[in-house]
Scaffold this motif. Structure first.
Motif, mmCIF file in Angstrom:
data_model
loop_
_atom_site.group_PDB
_atom_site.id
_atom_site.type_symbol
_atom_site.label_atom_id
_atom_site.label_comp_id
_atom_site.label_asym_id
_atom_site.label_seq_id
_atom_site.Cartn_x
_atom_site.Cartn_y
_atom_site.Cartn_z
ATOM 1 N N ARG A 1 0.201 4.181 -2.478
ATOM 2 C CA ARG A 1 0.055 3.581 -3.713
ATOM 3 C C ARG A 1 -1.247 3.300 -3.907
ATOM 4 N N PRO A 2 -2.121 3.232 -5.199
ATOM 5 C CA PRO A 2 -1.359 3.777 -6.294
ATOM 6 C C PRO A 2 -1.765 5.314 -6.450
ATOM 7 N N LYS A 3 -0.707 5.917 -7.285
ATOM 8 C CA LYS A 3 -0.797 7.358 -7.702
ATOM 9 C C LYS A 3 -1.139 7.006 -9.171
ATOM 10 N N GLY A 4 -2.211 7.378 -9.638
ATOM 11 C CA GLY A 4 -2.471 7.210 -11.180
ATOM 12 C C GLY A 4 -3.294 5.830 -11.499
ATOM 13 N N GLY A 5 -3.167 5.500 -12.368
ATOM 14 C CA GLY A 5 -4.155 4.461 -12.936
ATOM 15 C C GLY A 5 -3.874 2.987 -12.285
ATOM 16 N N SER A 6 -2.704 2.786 -11.922
ATOM 17 C CA SER A 6 -2.394 1.377 -11.182
ATOM 18 C C SER A 6 -1.006 1.687 -10.366
ATOM 19 N N VAL A 7 -0.471 0.906 -9.864
ATOM 20 C CA VAL A 7 0.570 0.981 -9.270
ATOM 21 C C VAL A 7 1.973 1.065 -10.332
ATOM 22 N N ASP A 8 3.120 1.464 -9.888
ATOM 23 C CA ASP A 8 4.081 1.508 -10.723
ATOM 24 C C ASP A 8 4.915 0.368 -10.243
ATOM 25 N N CYS A 9 5.871 -0.195 -11.307
ATOM 26 C CA CYS A 9 6.886 -1.434 -11.038
ATOM 27 C C CYS A 9 7.827 -0.701 -10.246
ATOM 28 N N GLY A 10 8.529 -1.418 -9.376
ATOM 29 C CA GLY A 10 9.635 -0.955 -8.506
ATOM 30 C C GLY A 10 9.231 -0.595 -7.178
ATOM 31 N N ALA A 11 10.141 -0.063 -6.525
ATOM 32 C CA ALA A 11 10.186 0.179 -5.172
ATOM 33 C C ALA A 11 9.703 1.651 -5.025
ATOM 34 N N TYR A 12 9.425 2.424 -5.933
ATOM 35 C CA TYR A 12 9.149 3.780 -5.876
ATOM 36 C C TYR A 12 7.925 4.158 -6.793
ATOM 37 N N GLU A 13 6.868 4.725 -6.009
ATOM 38 C CA GLU A 13 5.554 5.277 -6.861
ATOM 39 C C GLU A 13 5.973 6.516 -7.315
ATOM 40 N N PRO B 1 0.778 -1.359 0.075
ATOM 41 C CA PRO B 1 -0.228 0.210 -0.033
ATOM 42 C C PRO B 1 0.939 1.249 -0.010
ATOM 43 N N SER B 2 2.329 1.181 0.204
ATOM 44 C CA SER B 2 3.155 2.335 0.241
ATOM 45 C C SER B 2 4.343 1.963 -0.216
ATOM 46 N N ASP B 3 5.013 2.834 -1.113
ATOM 47 C CA ASP B 3 6.497 2.460 -1.583
ATOM 48 C C ASP B 3 7.368 2.529 -0.528
#
Length: 59
Positions: A45-57, A37-39
């Motif tokens: 998370r998410p910010k935008g349409g979906s979660v970003d791949c990797g450790a950072y959002e 739920p958080s980076d």
């Protein structure tokens, strides 16, 4: 293979930055089925349409 476009991909720990550049092809490309739920910095998370791949959002 897709280049995730990290801000500064390096093995130098003093200057490495594995955050994604704006417009990265892996931004919003993560799965909604399994994610934190958080980076790594605590950003929700998410910010935008979906979660970003990797450790950072991307913010």
């Amino acid at each position: 293979m897709i280049d995730p476009q990290f801000i500064n991909l390096t093995t130098d720990l003093a200057t490495a930055n594995f955050s994604l550049k704006s417009g990265s092809p892996v931004s919003d490309a993560g799965t909604k089925l399994l994610f934190s739920p958080s980076d790594i910095k605590g950003v929700a998370r998410p910010k935008g349409g979906s979660v970003d791949c990797g450790a950072y959002e991307v913010q």
